[in-house]
Write an enzyme that holds these catalytic residues in place. Structure first.
Site, mmCIF file in Angstrom:
data_model
loop_
_atom_site.group_PDB
_atom_site.id
_atom_site.type_symbol
_atom_site.label_atom_id
_atom_site.label_comp_id
_atom_site.label_asym_id
_atom_site.label_seq_id
_atom_site.Cartn_x
_atom_site.Cartn_y
_atom_site.Cartn_z
ATOM 1 N N TYR A 156 21.703 -27.856 18.514
ATOM 2 C CA TYR A 156 20.287 -27.926 18.905
ATOM 3 C C TYR A 156 20.155 -28.121 20.417
ATOM 4 O O TYR A 156 19.381 -27.413 21.085
ATOM 5 C CB TYR A 156 19.597 -29.081 18.161
ATOM 6 C CG TYR A 156 18.132 -29.215 18.504
ATOM 7 C CD1 TYR A 156 17.224 -28.251 18.095
ATOM 8 C CD2 TYR A 156 17.659 -30.297 19.248
ATOM 9 C CE1 TYR A 156 15.861 -28.350 18.424
ATOM 10 C CE2 TYR A 156 16.321 -30.411 19.571
ATOM 11 C CZ TYR A 156 15.417 -29.440 19.156
ATOM 12 O OH TYR A 156 14.093 -29.543 19.479
ATOM 13 N N LYS A 160 18.435 -25.491 23.156
ATOM 14 C CA LYS A 160 17.265 -25.780 23.993
ATOM 15 C C LYS A 160 17.626 -25.689 25.477
ATOM 16 O O LYS A 160 16.782 -25.304 26.295
ATOM 17 C CB LYS A 160 16.675 -27.145 23.634
ATOM 18 C CG LYS A 160 16.054 -27.181 22.228
ATOM 19 C CD LYS A 160 14.903 -26.185 22.053
ATOM 20 C CE LYS A 160 14.179 -26.361 20.728
ATOM 21 N NZ LYS A 160 13.082 -25.400 20.532
#
Ligand SMILES: NC(=O)c1ccc[n+]([C@@H]2O[C@H](COP(=O)([O-])OP(=O)(O)OC[C@H]3O[C@@H](n4cnc5c(N)ncnc54)[C@H](OP(=O)(O)O)[C@@H]3O)[C@@H](O)[C@H]2O)c1
Length: 232
Positions: A156, A160
């Site tokens: 994750y 990002k």
């Protein structure tokens, strides 16, 4: 009338963004991959539901064709859809797990942006907002005073970081379009089992700000609800 397309808007931050932008007078096209959830959310808010699964070329192309046929253009694209993937020790992490997160959080944004760029280019003031995260910020994840430094979510966080970098690259490459990244901040949604301390209204302040600011504001910024933030 500002026409705004939002991915993953059937719940959470996307739904609240849709609600708030409708309140501010935007025509909102509510993108969702699940027809039942998308139709229900759009009916609640007074938006138009557009089916879109950002991992699927045909679905994204069909969504852009649908908007082309009905509205003919958009002014704001909010790339909000996202998934978190596995947390913790990456010793057993598989390629499939990594790809499934990147496919939504990074490739899905590129796929959607490419499909919607011709519609955005018909706007007098086109805006792209990528919903990123301070979890992808080297500064935040290395600062012991920040909650981000205590979380291990290798895929994750990398997704990002990639999304924020994509944002700055698009901003440089597309000077006629305002391309910015927003960090909602840790917000109570299904994404985190409603553990975040912020409300969805607080969590959408940055996105709503970017979607409603006037022409002349900067491109390639990374902002949270308090203003511009560092991510390097
Ligand atoms: N909540 C936070 O604390 C926080 C903090 C920083 C950044 N963010 C970011 O904010 C964004 C929204 O998160 P949220 O908290 O609102 O999460 P959420 O409530 O889980 O909503 C995620 C949305 O993305 C959609 N989605 C997932 N995969 C998709 C796909 N392949 N195609 C289209 N839509 C897809 C989901 O659809 P389904 O309902 O069909 O699954 C849902 O509508 C994400 O990008 C997330 O990374 C959240």
């Amino acid at each position: 009338m500002t026409i705004t397309f939002i991915t993953g808007a059937n719940k959470g931050l996307g739904y609240e963004t849709a609600r708030r932008l409708i309140e501010k007078g935007h025509t909102v096209l509510l993108g969702a991959r699940d027809a039942k959830a998308g139709t229900a959310a759009a009916a609640e808010l007074g938006a138009r539901f557009v089916p879109i699964d950002v991992t699927d070329d045909d679905s994204v192309a069909a969504a852009a064709a649908d908007v082309e046929q009905h509205e003919g253009s958009i002014d704001v694209l909010v790339n909000n859809a996202g998934v978190h993937g596995p947390y913790g020790d990456p010793s057993g992490l598989t390629a499939a797990e990594v790809l499934s997160v990147l496919e939504v959080n990074v490739v899905g944004v590129v796929r959607t942006t490419t499909a919607f760029l011709p519609l955005l280019r018909r706007s007098a003031d086109p805006v792209i907002i990528n919903v990123s995260s301070s979890m992808g910020s080297l500064a935040a994840t290395h600062d012991p005073a920040r909650a981000e430094s205590g979380v291990i979510a290798p895929v994750y966080t990398s997704s990002k970081a990639a999304l924020t970098m994509l944002t700055t690259q698009y901003a440089k490459a597309l000077p006629g379009i305002r391309v910015n990244a927003a960090d909602p901040g840790y917000t109570a949604t299904e994404f985190n089992g409603y553990s975040g301390p912020q409300t969805v209204t607080e969590g959408t302040d940055a996105v709503v700000g970017l979607a409603t600011e006037g022409p002349g504001n900067g491109s390639g910024r990374f902002v949270d609800r308090d203003g511009e933030i560092t991510w390097s």
